[in-house]
Design a protein around this motif. Structure first.
Motif, PDB file in Angstrom:
ATOM      1  N   ALA A 146      35.567 -14.685  17.541  1.00 23.84           N
ATOM      2  CA  ALA A 146      34.366 -14.677  18.379  1.00 23.84           C
ATOM      3  C   ALA A 146      33.969 -16.081  18.816  1.00 23.84           C
ATOM      4  O   ALA A 146      33.389 -16.267  19.888  1.00 23.84           O
ATOM      5  N   LEU A 147      34.292 -17.076  17.998  1.00 20.59           N
ATOM      6  CA  LEU A 147      33.920 -18.462  18.305  1.00 20.59           C
ATOM      7  C   LEU A 147      34.961 -19.201  19.139  1.00 20.59           C
ATOM      8  O   LEU A 147      34.689 -20.287  19.651  1.00 20.59           O
ATOM      9  N   LEU A 148      36.132 -18.619  19.288  1.00 21.68           N
ATOM     10  CA  LEU A 148      37.282 -19.330  19.855  1.00 21.68           C
ATOM     11  C   LEU A 148      37.013 -19.916  21.231  1.00 21.68           C
ATOM     12  O   LEU A 148      37.418 -21.040  21.523  1.00 21.68           O
ATOM     13  N   SER A 149      36.323 -19.194  22.088  1.00 23.15           N
ATOM     14  CA  SER A 149      36.164 -19.610  23.484  1.00 23.15           C
ATOM     15  C   SER A 149      35.000 -20.560  23.715  1.00 23.15           C
ATOM     16  O   SER A 149      34.600 -20.797  24.863  1.00 23.15           O
ATOM     17  N   ASN A 150      34.421 -21.107  22.630  1.00 23.85           N
ATOM     18  CA  ASN A 150      33.248 -21.976  22.753  1.00 23.85           C
ATOM     19  C   ASN A 150      32.096 -21.268  23.465  1.00 23.85           C
ATOM     20  O   ASN A 150      31.536 -21.786  24.437  1.00 23.85           O
ATOM     21  N   PRO A 151      31.694 -20.076  22.988  1.00 22.34           N
ATOM     22  CA  PRO A 151      30.655 -19.313  23.677  1.00 22.34           C
ATOM     23  C   PRO A 151      29.274 -19.933  23.504  1.00 22.34           C
ATOM     24  O   PRO A 151      29.022 -20.679  22.549  1.00 22.34           O
ATOM     25  N   GLN A 152      28.374 -19.585  24.409  1.00 26.76           N
ATOM     26  CA  GLN A 152      26.979 -20.003  24.288  1.00 26.76           C
ATOM     27  C   GLN A 152      26.128 -18.939  23.614  1.00 26.76           C
ATOM     28  O   GLN A 152      25.051 -19.227  23.086  1.00 26.76           O
ATOM     29  N   LEU A 153      26.593 -17.692  23.671  1.00 21.76           N
ATOM     30  CA  LEU A 153      25.933 -16.582  22.981  1.00 21.76           C
ATOM     31  C   LEU A 153      26.977 -15.837  22.160  1.00 21.76           C
ATOM     32  O   LEU A 153      28.026 -15.470  22.683  1.00 21.76           O
ATOM     33  N   VAL A 154      26.692 -15.633  20.874  1.00 18.53           N
ATOM     34  CA  VAL A 154      27.597 -14.913  19.989  1.00 18.53           C
ATOM     35  C   VAL A 154      26.883 -13.660  19.480  1.00 18.53           C
ATOM     36  O   VAL A 154      25.781 -13.750  18.927  1.00 18.53           O
ATOM     37  N   ILE A 155      27.512 -12.510  19.667  1.00 18.85           N
ATOM     38  CA  ILE A 155      26.964 -11.227  19.240  1.00 18.85           C
ATOM     39  C   ILE A 155      27.786 -10.727  18.062  1.00 18.85           C
ATOM     40  O   ILE A 155      28.996 -10.527  18.190  1.00 18.85           O
ATOM     41  N   LEU A 156      27.133 -10.533  16.927  1.00 23.67           N
ATOM     42  CA  LEU A 156      27.825 -10.169  15.687  1.00 23.67           C
ATOM     43  C   LEU A 156      27.268  -8.868  15.135  1.00 23.67           C
ATOM     44  O   LEU A 156      26.057  -8.741  14.923  1.00 23.67           O
ATOM     45  N   ASP A 157      28.140  -7.914  14.866  1.00 23.00           N
ATOM     46  CA  ASP A 157      27.765  -6.633  14.289  1.00 23.00           C
ATOM     47  C   ASP A 157      28.200  -6.620  12.824  1.00 23.00           C
ATOM     48  O   ASP A 157      29.393  -6.565  12.535  1.00 23.00           O
ATOM     49  N   GLU A 158      27.223  -6.691  11.910  1.00 21.45           N
ATOM     50  CA  GLU A 158      27.488  -6.704  10.463  1.00 21.45           C
ATOM     51  C   GLU A 158      28.520  -7.777  10.077  1.00 21.45           C
ATOM     52  O   GLU A 158      29.572  -7.481   9.494  1.00 21.45           O
ATOM     53  N   PRO A 159      28.246  -9.037  10.364  1.00 20.60           N
ATOM     54  CA  PRO A 159      29.258 -10.086  10.143  1.00 20.60           C
ATOM     55  C   PRO A 159      29.552 -10.374   8.682  1.00 20.60           C
ATOM     56  O   PRO A 159      30.592 -10.963   8.383  1.00 20.60           O
ATOM     57  N   THR A 160      28.656  -9.997   7.757  1.00 20.64           N
ATOM     58  CA  THR A 160      28.913 -10.281   6.348  1.00 20.64           C
ATOM     59  C   THR A 160      29.448  -9.066   5.596  1.00 20.64           C
ATOM     60  O   THR A 160      29.568  -9.098   4.360  1.00 20.64           O
ATOM     61  N   ASN A 161      29.794  -8.019   6.320  1.00 19.52           N
ATOM     62  CA  ASN A 161      30.328  -6.816   5.688  1.00 19.52           C
ATOM     63  C   ASN A 161      31.623  -7.142   4.929  1.00 19.52           C
ATOM     64  O   ASN A 161      32.554  -7.713   5.488  1.00 19.52           O
ATOM     65  N   GLY A 162      31.672  -6.782   3.659  1.00 20.66           N
ATOM     66  CA  GLY A 162      32.870  -7.000   2.866  1.00 20.66           C
ATOM     67  C   GLY A 162      32.975  -8.369   2.226  1.00 20.66           C
ATOM     68  O   GLY A 162      33.921  -8.620   1.476  1.00 20.66           O
ATOM     69  N   LEU A 163      32.030  -9.244   2.509  1.00 18.38           N
ATOM     70  CA  LEU A 163      32.092 -10.588   1.935  1.00 18.38           C
ATOM     71  C   LEU A 163      31.452 -10.629   0.551  1.00 18.38           C
ATOM     72  O   LEU A 163      30.475  -9.923   0.280  1.00 18.38           O
ATOM     73  N   ASP A 164      32.002 -11.474  -0.323  1.00 15.78           N
ATOM     74  CA  ASP A 164      31.344 -11.706  -1.598  1.00 15.78           C
ATOM     75  C   ASP A 164      30.184 -12.681  -1.372  1.00 15.78           C
ATOM     76  O   ASP A 164      29.933 -13.127  -0.246  1.00 15.78           O
TER      77      ASP A 164
END
Length: 245
Positions: A146-164
């Motif tokens: 999601a960050l690869l293209s150097n975006p100005q707006l990042v939309i994240l759906d449940e980004p911490t799902n599965g993380l400790d």
């Protein structure tokens, strides 16, 4: 502050009665906007509409001043997103997966893949096959994508799902750092209220397909309430209102 995202009266109804109803809100430049609600509230449906994956029954969405219906490519040009689970080729490394994605962005610096892998904590594992990654590592790879293209707006759906716990802290730190140092705006959907409470400055609370409250966190939290307590109280009020309707 100017709005990068404007959602106006969006409605999408499925045959089973679920969906979203007359949803309106905006995300301003510089926001870390928390989009909060229980599972099944309609959060993912709305994010799919915002990113053009689903067509609404009616309503309009503008990204960077462009209507996504009429000028989709221009609207999405400065947007990065994770909706549900990002796909990756298990037999390839994270570096090679991102190298494939980078073909769509010919102006990226040569070191950009290494930069995003470092930001999400995958740099030591960049040559390992994704098939051997844990769920949390795959979530980090999705964030890197999601960050690869150097975006100005990042939309994240449940980004911490599965993380400790350590992974959650790392992702929160990454979001805060990108927002504060690079001016990236975030719209983050989650049901993990405590996790969001540490980073967001604005919230929208969603339940049963509708937005029931929006506002600045500092203005909404009075009387010593935590964000978790506030959201639960608003959901309970919404439930009681539905019972009497």
């Amino acid at each position: 502050m100017s709005s990068l995202l404007e959602v106006k009266e969006i409605t999408k109804r499925y045959k089973n009665g679920r969906g979203v109803q007359d949803v309106s809100f905006d995300v301003a430049k510089g926001d870390i906007y928390g989009f909060i609600g229980p599972n099944g509230a309609g959060k993912t449906t709305l994010l799919k509409i915002i990113t053009g994956l689903i067509r609404p029954d009616h309503g309009s969405i503008r990204l960077f001043g462009h209507n996504i219906t009429d000028r989709f490519e221009q609207a999405m040009e400065r947007v990065g997103c994770i909706i549900e689970t990002a796909d990756a080729y298990d037999y390839m490394s994270s570096y090679d997966n991102l190298k494939l994605s980078a073909r769509f962005y010919p102006d990226l610096p040569k070191n950009r893949i290494d930069q995003v892998l470092e930001q999400v904590g995958l740099a030591p594992y960049k040559k390992e096959r994704v098939g051997g990654y844990s769920l949390g590592m795959k979530q980090r790879l999705a964030l890197a994508s999601a960050l690869l293209s150097n975006p100005q707006l990042v939309i994240l759906d449940e980004p911490t799902n599965g993380l400790d716990i350590e992974g959650m802290v790392d992702v929160r730190h990454t979001i805060q750092q990108l927002a504060h140092e690079q001016g990236i705006t975030f719209l983050i959907s989650s049901h993990m209220i405590h996790d969001l409470s540490m980073i967001v400055n604005r919230i929208g609370i969603m339940n049963h397909g509708s937005i029931i409250r929006v506002g600045n966190v500092d203005e909404l939290l009075t009387g010593g309430l935590t964000l978790e307590q506030y959201v639960i109280s608003q959901l309970q009020t919404s439930k009681e209102a539905d019972a009497y309707a």
